[in-house]
Design an enzyme around this catalytic site. Structure first.
Site, PDB file in Angstrom:
ATOM      1  N   ASP A  96       1.217  55.232   6.255  1.00 15.55           N
ATOM      2  CA  ASP A  96       0.968  54.310   5.118  1.00 15.55           C
ATOM      3  C   ASP A  96       2.562  53.688   4.755  1.00 15.55           C
ATOM      4  O   ASP A  96       3.498  55.251   5.225  1.00 15.55           O
ATOM      5  CB  ASP A  96       0.550  53.703   3.848  1.00 15.55           C
ATOM      6  CG  ASP A  96       0.570  52.339   3.029  1.00 15.55           C
ATOM      7  OD1 ASP A  96       1.470  51.844   3.363  1.00 15.55           O
ATOM      8  OD2 ASP A  96      -0.515  52.951   2.428  1.00 15.55           O
ATOM      9  N   TRP A  97       3.080  53.182   4.402  1.00 22.41           N
ATOM     10  CA  TRP A  97       4.939  53.024   3.906  1.00 22.41           C
ATOM     11  C   TRP A  97       5.665  53.599   3.121  1.00 22.41           C
ATOM     12  O   TRP A  97       4.789  53.350   1.474  1.00 22.41           O
ATOM     13  CB  TRP A  97       4.914  51.523   3.329  1.00 22.41           C
ATOM     14  CG  TRP A  97       5.054  50.323   5.247  1.00 22.41           C
ATOM     15  CD1 TRP A  97       6.010  49.805   5.355  1.00 22.41           C
ATOM     16  CD2 TRP A  97       5.073  50.152   6.278  1.00 22.41           C
ATOM     17  NE1 TRP A  97       6.303  48.521   6.364  1.00 22.41           N
ATOM     18  CE2 TRP A  97       5.657  49.740   7.145  1.00 22.41           C
ATOM     19  CE3 TRP A  97       3.022  50.807   6.695  1.00 22.41           C
ATOM     20  CZ2 TRP A  97       4.855  48.801   8.281  1.00 22.41           C
ATOM     21  CZ3 TRP A  97       2.857  50.408   7.997  1.00 22.41           C
ATOM     22  CH2 TRP A  97       3.434  49.316   8.781  1.00 22.41           C
TER      23      TRP A  97
END
Ligand code: BGC
Length: 786
Positions: free
Chosen positions: A231-232
């Site tokens: 995930d970012w």
């Protein structure tokens, strides 16, 4: 194909391979022209394409290209219609292919542990089988277009508060039976080409650095052969992530990640072989599906498909005295009341926000269907505040008094549920509640139409004669709603989540969102209807519930046991009403004398069938061993216990129409099991503890020197940065929850802080009396830069 990727990787230098482990920018991977490796683009998802143009900003929040906004996941799950969801996926896939997006970041598939999770609108269900099957259908559709999906957020990402650091403490049985099953089903059935590892820790270890999760379970047990993307900003140490089964860090951490891996390689903390595996997974992904010719994308067709999904997602919750449908012979004048009828709330905020193609409103759709003369509108409340307005209320009362029937559009605003922000309670805004109360005093025929992304406490539920749950129903949701209200379409949505009576029924109450960076899943497997049936709670509306304009009868249930651990079920459904309609047939299983405590019943199969008025159909289901099994921690595998099982067919989990008890024989001669609830990993930040990379901005608020940095960061927050993607409250909450390691990642190139500076600041904040100098430096630095 994989061999080809391995060949390409074998031609790369070590530096080139390491460079591939972190992205090129916010949305793209790196290319290496020398070996013909192209850069690919990843874009959000999940219910519409959110592709940012060339000028991607460092927060990924700027305006994206125009695209069709479908209903969000909580609505999609209520369709209980895999064929329709697959078509939706196909449309999303062809849109992505058309825009040269290789990976669509979705679907979001986390389990709704608590109705208070702010991002529940992006997730499907409280039930792992339903969530898993709907996810599977979506993947089939998206990937049929040569576009990869990224099932997210793997795993146990069930709250927004402190999502980047929180440690979810979950016992193994709960993990397997609830949180992982929702991912296991699509991995085994639909083979997603990528999976997104979550921000949080699971039992002490970050999901992105979790060998057990990513290698042992996902790849070795389930057979996943794709790429794991973080995930970012989910990566703490890139080398640890790569060594433990994650392949691609997003967005780019620039040289930070590369240096981290190089140093770890020199220190023998990671092997070149592990780097090769990750690089191969990326190269392989760039080639997957390239042989497929996608459908020609037609944006208007997509808009209509979004309406079809919304139509099947809408749940008719109450319809006393057949108040609905609204037809010209029953009602001459219709009062339409509510700010949402002209400013619809049809999607959620955060990374899933779509720049919609053609948003239709309830007012437009009402006028089109019933004619301008028949419809009178009043706003009733201001959508940008919670505070009731007497002027708007008075106008609404006038409309209510002069109409034969009133459609009252209310729900949750963006301030109430959002990515980055959990809810504190289940209530609607005060001005919506006040309006419902007033309008009901002046008209008996009130239809409450709800727009919300997650279960709520429905005010005046017992008094209001008709209630329709519209969810966040996408850009053409208003057209769908009018079709339902007018009877052009027959409601067929069923609740994919329980509507509890009040917050005290929340199974996670007392353990949500946790303390000191930790949340303990004390309730175990008993979430959603599993909890309410165990506790015998009377809820507002149970899981699986939904009404229709027609009636369905169930008969002739037969269950044939086939050898060991398998059965075949058939049941006859008869549409006994006067109109055509679709029914959702839900099959639940329960074990009569379990070795361990098991739920009263669990959904194991479902189907949706269309029946003309008067028509009957036989619906059949095959039950395999997993329909009877529990996760046995003693053998670390699934077990079926020999004994009696009841197969139940229901209209909801509370409304069982017919059942049959059968004897199931296990393959295991003597199943033994003990309910071990072992939790490991409790690394938390508490007052007085040293500051580290995973200390969050909000932790600094009460820290003696950190407070200065906290003020500096919070003063620099510019709410304008979020555009219309996030409300100010959610943006602030997201920034407060950032771990210090991510300050540089989300700071933008020119403000980026390198790892050395970060280490220095952390050291300085931890300075003791022996190294007073450091403390002084940080104090001065923060004061001067104010
Ligand atoms: C979200 C993901 C999203 C990513 C890229 C993250 O903050 O949790 O769901 O795909 O950002 O926008």
């Amino acid at each position: 194909m994989r061999e080809q990727a391995e060949r390409i990787v074998s031609q790369l230098t070590l530096d080139e391979k390491i460079s591939l482990l972190t992205g090129k920018d916010f949305w793209r991977t790196k290319s290496i022209d020398r070996v013909g490796l192209n850069s690919i683009m990843l874009s959000d998802g999940p219910h519409g394409l959110r592709k940012q143009g060339e000028e991607s900003d460092h927060l990924g929040l700027n305006e994206s290209i125009v695209s069709v906004c479908f209903p969000t996941a909580s609505a999609v799950a209520c369709t209980f219609n895999e064929e329709l969801v697959e078509r939706m996926g196909r449309s999303l896939g062809s849109n992505s292919a058309d825009e040269e997006v290789k990976v669509l970041l979705g679907p979001g598939n986390n389990i709704k542990r608590s109705p208070l999770c702010g991002r529940n609108f992006e997730y499907f269900s409280e039930d792992p089988l339903l969530a898993g099957k709907i996810t599977s259908a979506m993947i089939k559709g998206i990937q049929s277009q040569g576009v990869a999906c990224s099932v997210k957020h793997f795993a146990v990402n069930n709250q927004e508060e402190l999502r980047m650091v929180v440690n979810a403490v979950v016992d193994e049985r709960t993990l397997r039976e609830i949180y992982l099953t929702a991912f296991e089903i699509p991995v085994k059935e639909s083979n997603p080409w990528t999976i997104m590892s979550a921000y949080n820790r699971i039992n002490g270890i970050y999901a992105s650095e979790n060998n057990r999760l990513l290698n042992e379970i996902l790849r070795d047990e389930w057979g996943f052969d794709g790429l794991v993307v973080s995930d970012w900003g989910a990566v703490d140490h890139l080398y640890k992530a790569i060594a433990n089964g994650m392949d691609l860090e997003m967005p780019t951490s620039r040289e930070v990640g590369v240096d981290n891996v190089k140093k770890a390689l020199a220190d023998n903390l990671i092997t070149e072989e592990q780097i090769n595996v990750a690089a191969t997974n990326l190269v392989y992904l760039t080639s997957r599906g390239n042989e497929i010719t996608p459908d020609t994308f037609d944006i208007d067709q997509a808009h209509h498909l979004a309406r079809e999904v919304a139509e099947e997602a809408i749940v008719l919750l109450k319809n006393d005295n057949s108040l609905l449908p609204i037809t010209a012979d029953k009602y001459q004048s219709i009062g339409l009341i509510g700010g949402f009828a002209v400013t619809p709330r049809y999607q959620g905020s955060g990374s899933s926000r779509v720049n919609s193609y053609k948003v239709t409103t309830l007012l437009e759709s009402f006028v089109e269907t019933f004619g301008a003369k028949q419809v009178t509108f009043a706003q009733g409340y201001d959508v940008s505040t919670d505070v009731p307005s007497q002027t708007l209320m008075n106008q609404a009362i006038e409309v209510a008094k002069s109409s034969d029937v009133v459609v009252l559009s209310v729900g949750l605003t963006d301030d109430y549920e959002s990515e980055g922000l959990d809810r504190d309670h289940l209530n609607l805004p005060t001005n919506h509640i006040a309006l419902i109360e007033e309008v009901m005093k002046h008209n008996k025929n009130v239809v409450m139409v709800l727009s919300n992304g997650s279960a709520i406490k429905i005010p005046f539920k017992d008094e209001c004669p008709a209630i329709v749950e519209g969810w966040l129903s996408g850009e053409s949701g208003a057209e769908a709603m009018v079709n339902i209200l007018s009877g052009k379409a027959n409601p067929s949505g069923r609740l994919a989540e329980t509507f509890i009576l009040n917050e005290s029924q929340d199974p996670a109450a007392g353990n949500f969102p946790g303390t000191n960076h930790e949340v303990v899943y004390e309730e175990g497997i008993f979430i959603g209807y599993r909890a309410h049936q165990k506790e015998r709670n009377t809820v507002q509306f149970p899981f699986g519930f939904g009404l229709s304009y027609t009636n369905f009868d169930y008969s002739d249930l037969t269950v044939d046991v086939i050898g060991k651990e398998e059965a075949r079920v058939s049941v006859v459904i008869h549409n006994t009403g006067l109109v055509d309609g679709k029914e959702v047939i839900q099959l639940y299983v329960n074990e009569n004398n379990p070795l361990l405590t098991r739920p009263v019943r669990e959904l194991k199969r479902f189907d949706k069938v269309f029946l003309k008025a008067g028509e009957s159909k036989t619906v059949t289901f095959s039950l395999d061993r997993r329909c009877f099994a529990f996760f046995n921690t003693e053998i670390q595998d699934w077990s079926v216990n020999t004994g009696e099982f009841t197969i139940e067919i229901g209209k909801s989990c509370e409304d069982i129409q017919c059942s049959s008890t059968v004897h199931i024989e296990s393959f295991e001669s003597n199943v033994r099991a003990t309910d071990q609830r072992t939790y490991v990993g409790r690394e938390v930040f508490s007052k007085g503890q040293k500051v580290n990379r995973n200390t969050t901005v909000s932790d600094l608020e009460t820290h003696p020197t950190g407070r200065l940095l906290y003020n500096k960061i919070m003063n620099a927050v510019n709410p304008e940065e979020a555009g219309d993607v996030l409300c100010e409250k959610a943006l602030i909450s997201m920034i407060r929850d950032l771990p210090l390691r991510n300050l540089s990642l989300f700071a933008g190139e020119e403000d980026a802080m390198d790892e050395k500076s970060l280490d220095f600041i952390i050291k300085a904040m931890n300075a003791t009396s022996q190294d007073k100098l450091l403390g002084k430096i940080v104090g001065l630095a923060t004061r001067f830069s104010k």
